[in-house]
Design a protein around this motif. Structure first.
Motif, PDB file in Angstrom:
ATOM      1  N   MET A  55      45.015  41.457  99.962  1.00  0.00           N
ATOM      2  CA  MET A  55      44.626  42.847  99.724  1.00  0.00           C
ATOM      3  C   MET A  55      44.477  43.158  98.239  1.00  0.00           C
ATOM      4  N   ILE A  56      44.775  42.179  97.364  1.00  0.00           N
ATOM      5  CA  ILE A  56      44.663  42.376  95.926  1.00  0.00           C
ATOM      6  C   ILE A  56      43.215  42.165  95.485  1.00  0.00           C
ATOM      7  N   ASP A  57      42.678  43.127  94.747  1.00  0.00           N
ATOM      8  CA  ASP A  57      41.290  43.048  94.296  1.00  0.00           C
ATOM      9  C   ASP A  57      41.158  42.537  92.858  1.00  0.00           C
ATOM     10  N   SER A  58      42.232  42.650  92.065  1.00  0.00           N
ATOM     11  CA  SER A  58      42.201  42.204  90.673  1.00  0.00           C
ATOM     12  C   SER A  58      43.634  42.050  90.185  1.00  0.00           C
ATOM     13  N   ILE A  59      43.796  41.444  88.995  1.00  0.00           N
ATOM     14  CA  ILE A  59      45.139  41.327  88.436  1.00  0.00           C
ATOM     15  C   ILE A  59      45.135  41.817  86.991  1.00  0.00           C
ATOM     16  N   LEU A  60      46.277  42.331  86.567  1.00  0.00           N
ATOM     17  CA  LEU A  60      46.473  42.801  85.207  1.00  0.00           C
ATOM     18  C   LEU A  60      47.616  42.014  84.580  1.00  0.00           C
ATOM     19  N   ILE A  61      47.340  41.276  83.514  1.00  0.00           N
ATOM     20  CA  ILE A  61      48.373  40.499  82.826  1.00  0.00           C
ATOM     21  C   ILE A  61      49.062  41.423  81.824  1.00  0.00           C
ATOM     22  N   GLU A  62      50.337  41.663  82.038  1.00  0.00           N
ATOM     23  CA  GLU A  62      51.090  42.588  81.193  1.00  0.00           C
ATOM     24  C   GLU A  62      51.435  41.957  79.847  1.00  0.00           C
ATOM     25  N   GLU A  63      51.686  42.792  78.850  1.00  0.00           N
ATOM     26  CA  GLU A  63      52.120  42.288  77.557  1.00  0.00           C
ATOM     27  C   GLU A  63      53.615  41.981  77.585  1.00  0.00           C
ATOM     28  N   THR A  64      54.036  41.092  76.730  1.00  0.00           N
ATOM     29  CA  THR A  64      55.433  40.694  76.627  1.00  0.00           C
ATOM     30  C   THR A  64      56.020  41.256  75.337  1.00  0.00           C
ATOM     31  N   PRO A  65      56.987  42.187  75.420  1.00  0.00           N
ATOM     32  CA  PRO A  65      57.518  42.834  74.209  1.00  0.00           C
ATOM     33  C   PRO A  65      58.069  41.869  73.171  1.00  0.00           C
ATOM     34  N   ALA A  66      58.553  40.715  73.604  1.00  0.00           N
ATOM     35  CA  ALA A  66      59.158  39.771  72.653  1.00  0.00           C
ATOM     36  C   ALA A  66      58.123  39.074  71.785  1.00  0.00           C
ATOM     37  N   PHE A  67      56.851  39.101  72.189  1.00  0.00           N
ATOM     38  CA  PHE A  67      55.808  38.426  71.428  1.00  0.00           C
ATOM     39  C   PHE A  67      55.319  39.299  70.275  1.00  0.00           C
ATOM     40  N   SER A  68      54.897  38.645  69.201  1.00  0.00           N
ATOM     41  CA  SER A  68      54.163  39.359  68.159  1.00  0.00           C
ATOM     42  C   SER A  68      52.751  39.619  68.679  1.00  0.00           C
ATOM     43  N   ASP A  69      51.995  40.415  67.950  1.00  0.00           N
ATOM     44  CA  ASP A  69      50.637  40.734  68.401  1.00  0.00           C
ATOM     45  C   ASP A  69      49.762  39.488  68.481  1.00  0.00           C
ATOM     46  N   VAL A  70      49.883  38.611  67.494  1.00  0.00           N
ATOM     47  CA  VAL A  70      49.085  37.375  67.506  1.00  0.00           C
ATOM     48  C   VAL A  70      49.509  36.481  68.671  1.00  0.00           C
ATOM     49  N   GLU A  71      50.826  36.357  68.874  1.00  0.00           N
ATOM     50  CA  GLU A  71      51.321  35.542  69.992  1.00  0.00           C
ATOM     51  C   GLU A  71      50.862  36.131  71.319  1.00  0.00           C
ATOM     52  N   GLN A  72      50.893  37.445  71.411  1.00  0.00           N
ATOM     53  CA  GLN A  72      50.480  38.103  72.650  1.00  0.00           C
ATOM     54  C   GLN A  72      49.010  37.837  72.945  1.00  0.00           C
ATOM     55  N   LYS A  73      48.178  37.962  71.929  1.00  0.00           N
ATOM     56  CA  LYS A  73      46.747  37.716  72.132  1.00  0.00           C
ATOM     57  C   LYS A  73      46.501  36.280  72.590  1.00  0.00           C
ATOM     58  N   ASN A  74      47.122  35.330  71.928  1.00  0.00           N
ATOM     59  CA  ASN A  74      46.906  33.929  72.278  1.00  0.00           C
ATOM     60  C   ASN A  74      47.502  33.576  73.635  1.00  0.00           C
ATOM     61  N   TYR A  75      48.619  34.207  73.970  1.00  0.00           N
ATOM     62  CA  TYR A  75      49.189  34.029  75.306  1.00  0.00           C
ATOM     63  C   TYR A  75      48.203  34.521  76.367  1.00  0.00           C
ATOM     64  N   LEU A  76      47.623  35.673  76.146  1.00  0.00           N
ATOM     65  CA  LEU A  76      46.668  36.225  77.109  1.00  0.00           C
ATOM     66  C   LEU A  76      45.436  35.338  77.230  1.00  0.00           C
ATOM     67  N   LYS A  77      44.942  34.842  76.106  1.00  0.00           N
ATOM     68  CA  LYS A  77      43.775  33.960  76.134  1.00  0.00           C
ATOM     69  C   LYS A  77      44.077  32.685  76.922  1.00  0.00           C
ATOM     70  N   ASN A  78      45.248  32.111  76.682  1.00  0.00           N
ATOM     71  CA  ASN A  78      45.622  30.894  77.400  1.00  0.00           C
ATOM     72  C   ASN A  78      45.813  31.149  78.886  1.00  0.00           C
ATOM     73  N   THR A  79      46.371  32.314  79.212  1.00  0.00           N
ATOM     74  CA  THR A  79      46.564  32.661  80.621  1.00  0.00           C
ATOM     75  C   THR A  79      45.222  32.832  81.325  1.00  0.00           C
ATOM     76  N   LEU A  80      44.301  33.490  80.661  1.00  0.00           N
ATOM     77  CA  LEU A  80      42.959  33.647  81.219  1.00  0.00           C
ATOM     78  C   LEU A  80      42.329  32.275  81.466  1.00  0.00           C
ATOM     79  N   HIS A  81      42.504  31.381  80.503  1.00  0.00           N
ATOM     80  CA  HIS A  81      41.943  30.036  80.636  1.00  0.00           C
ATOM     81  C   HIS A  81      42.576  29.292  81.812  1.00  0.00           C
ATOM     82  N   THR A  82      43.895  29.440  81.958  1.00  0.00           N
ATOM     83  CA  THR A  82      44.600  28.769  83.054  1.00  0.00           C
ATOM     84  C   THR A  82      44.143  29.281  84.406  1.00  0.00           C
ATOM     85  N   LEU A  83      44.017  30.595  84.530  1.00  0.00           N
ATOM     86  CA  LEU A  83      43.590  31.191  85.802  1.00  0.00           C
ATOM     87  C   LEU A  83      42.179  30.744  86.164  1.00  0.00           C
TER      88      LEU A  83
END
Length: 613
Positions: A209-237
């Motif tokens: 029943m899920i139509d899309s997913i939203l990858i949440e930010e991680t407060p412990a990450f810096s902004d650069v780490e967060q961006k790269n984490y999201l990019k890598n997650t997108l690549h993995t998915l």
């Protein structure tokens, strides 16, 4: 609250207050502006935030004007939602929303002095009833995603209350599991919110029943780490063949961050605290950066620009003619005929009257020449390349300029040369207007970072905007004086004569002077609006023509304004103070924007990445 006012005025002031107080003050203020009559038009005029049609995207049969989303973390109480509908976002997230407001949400606390995230403020969530009350008053222009919290039974109740107001629900994995267990099918799309420790493609796939997913930010990450984490997650998915739309939250402080996430496969990018740090213009800058990457799509030129160029060229030569007259005879034969006196008779009565009239006519000439330069440049560099903002600025200014004829036509003195000039200008303008009626190209920008030249340019842009507004206001004041008292105190001091004495000498003399003043005021309004709109809508990195347009376009007006006063000896300090202040504004604007407008962006960004387990 565009970037040029946010970073230069409001941010330094608000940095002295607690983060949550500053946030609510900004949101309430912007919301108030957006709800007053013409408020939304004011916002659009100041920011020109409408997204280009090519940036639109369709997801879940919903149409988004762009891919930039606004996170609910920034506006937890929906105090600024009406305003954010008009600030260039493609989607607005609200919530979390619970049945009774028993859950909690976290809002970022920003130190505006250092532009650092210093922590989070915990807030009670809005109830469904509170949310409905706010949404029912909303002028909705953008899709809304509502984040819901609670168990299955609570979800059903909240859904029934909000389904008519929002376009998608965001839920966590716990609630998704309950919906799966009950084989629930929602009436609107469901987006699954996942955290860094929940990225399990196989587990996600089972939630049919899920139509899309939203990858949440991680407060412990810096902004650069967060961006790269999201990019890598997108690549993995994507490597695991996950085909449904993927949205990201956080990791964006500069336009390039969002562009990299979109290039990595994010369908929507939600901004969090980076929006507060970078400023309200961030969505617009991201969209313009995306357009810059696609600018090769715009290859055709609009041939209607030549008519706007001719309009400006005729203005420039008309100004030259007026300048020649003001430096020689001052009065034309039909002026003398209307006055029923030769210029020598006026000189014998008061040898300062004609120099005073020359002062009005020379400043009008300089204003017309400046306007001609601005119109020609907008035509050659803007309208020719299909930019809608350049046509809009030209049209608004030209219409005010044409209407100004009615300021001086009602004095019982019909100046046929002005009327002829009006007709000569009207023809190319009308042809150009209709030939360019379908212009809809939005500007693109290569400025992708919050570099020092960009920050410096905001100060210069502010002073150019103040300059344009000041010229427009000055034109209104001069026009008002022209249609009422005709003279100010310093004028009469220079003439060494009262209005009644002038009227006793020749009853037609004041109408001629008034007609000059009103015409000059109308010309100032037209040119001031051009300077204002170019400054509001045209500032983008490496747009050299903007800098040269404002610099060269100002020279005739400022040169004649100062030169004529010294030529005729009208050097009263208070009378010259407005052009002196305006010249200071011009110098600051020219200096502070030089590097931003004349040099391309230097790409000095280092990319790092972190692994995903």
């Amino acid at each position: 609250m565009p970037d040029w006012s946010y970073h230069t005025i409001f941010k330094p002031i608000l940095s002295k207050f607690p983060s949550n107080i500053s946030r609510e003050f900004i949101h309430h203020s912007m919301n108030t502006i957006s709800t007053i009559p013409f408020g939304q038009h004011i916002i659009e005029f100041l920011g020109h935030l409408k997204s280009d049609n090519t940036l639109g995207i369709e997801i879940h049969h919903l149409k988004f004007k762009n891919q930039i989303g606004f996170s609910s973390k920034i506006d937890p109480f929906l105090t600024g939602t009406n305003a954010f509908m008009n600030l260039g976002f493609g989607v607005i997230e609200i919530g979390p929303i619970s049945l009774e407001g028993a859950a909690f949400s976290n809002s970022p606390l920003i130190d505006l002095k250092t532009d650092k995230l210093i922590g989070y403020e915990t807030n009670n969530t809005l109830t469904a009833e509170q949310t409905v009350a706010r949404l029912s008053k909303l002028n909705k222009k953008t899709p809304i995603f509502a984040r819901l919290v609670g168990d299955f039974e609570q979800f059903k109740l909240i859904e029934s209350k909000l389904a008519n107001y929002v376009d998608s629900f965001i839920i966590d994995t716990k609630l998704a599991g309950e919906l799966f267990d009950h084989s629930w099918s929602s009436s609107i799309p469901i987006c699954l919110s996942i955290n860094s420790n929940e990225i399990d493609v196989q587990a996600i796939r089972k939630y049919h029943m899920i139509d899309s997913i939203l990858i949440e930010e991680t407060p412990a990450f810096s902004d650069v780490e967060q961006k790269n984490y999201l990019k890598n997650t997108l690549h993995t998915l994507r490597l695991n063949h996950f085909e449904k739309p993927i949205f990201t939250k956080g990791g964006v402080v500069e336009p390039i961050d969002a562009i990299e996430l979109i290039d990595a496969g994010a369908s929507l990018v939600f901004l969090t605290h980076g929006y507060v740090i970078s400023g309200p213009g961030l969505p617009k800058r991201i969209n313009e950066g995306l357009l810059f990457n696609r600018k090769n799509e715009f290859t055709s030129l609009n041939n209607g620009w030549i008519w706007y160029f001719l309009f400006g060229l005729f203005m420039f030569f008309g100004g030259l003619l007026a300048l020649f007259i003001s430096l020689t005879s001052i009065l034309l034969p039909y002026d003398e005929h209307f006055l029923n006196i030769h210029r020598n008779g006026i000189l014998q009565f008061n040898d300062r009257i004609l120099p005073f009239m020359s002062h009005d006519r020379m400043t009008l000439a300089g204003t017309i020449m400046s306007g001609g330069i601005l119109f020609m440049s907008l035509a050659r560099n803007g309208i020719k390349h299909n930019f809608h903002w350049a046509k809009k600025a030209s049209d608004i200014s030209a219409i005010f300029g044409f209407l100004a004829i009615f300021l001086f036509i009602g004095y019982g003195y019909f100046d046929w040369l002005h009327a002829l000039f009006w007709i000569v200008l009207l023809l190319p303008y009308l042809i150009g207007y209709f030939k360019t009626k379908r212009l809809d190209r939005s500007p693109e920008s290569e400025n992708l970072t919050n570099n020092k030249h960009w920050k410096s340019s905001l100060i210069g842009q502010l002073f150019f905007i103040i300059l344009g507004f000041s010229i427009t206001l000055g034109g209104c004041i001069i026009s008002f004086v022209g249609v009422t008292t005709t003279f100010v105190k310093t004028d009469l001091n220079y003439l060494c004569m009262s209005s009644s004495q002038l009227n006793e000498f020749n009853k037609n003399l004041i109408p001629v002077i008034s007609h000059d003043r009103a015409g000059f005021g109308g010309g100032l309004v037209s040119v001031g609006l051009l300077v204002l709109m170019i400054s509001l809508w045209g500032f983008r990195q490496n747009q050299q023509w903007i800098w040269w347009t404002l610099f060269l376009g100002s020279l005739p007006a400022f040169f004649t304004a100062f030169a004529v006063h010294f030529i005729i000896g009208y050097t009263d300090f208070y009378h010259l103070l407005p052009p002196i202040i305006a010249s200071v504004f011009l110098m600051i604007g020219v200096i502070k924007t030089y590097k931003f407008l004349n040099f391309p962006m230097k790409k000095t960004i280092k990319h790092t990445s972190i692994g995903i387990k």
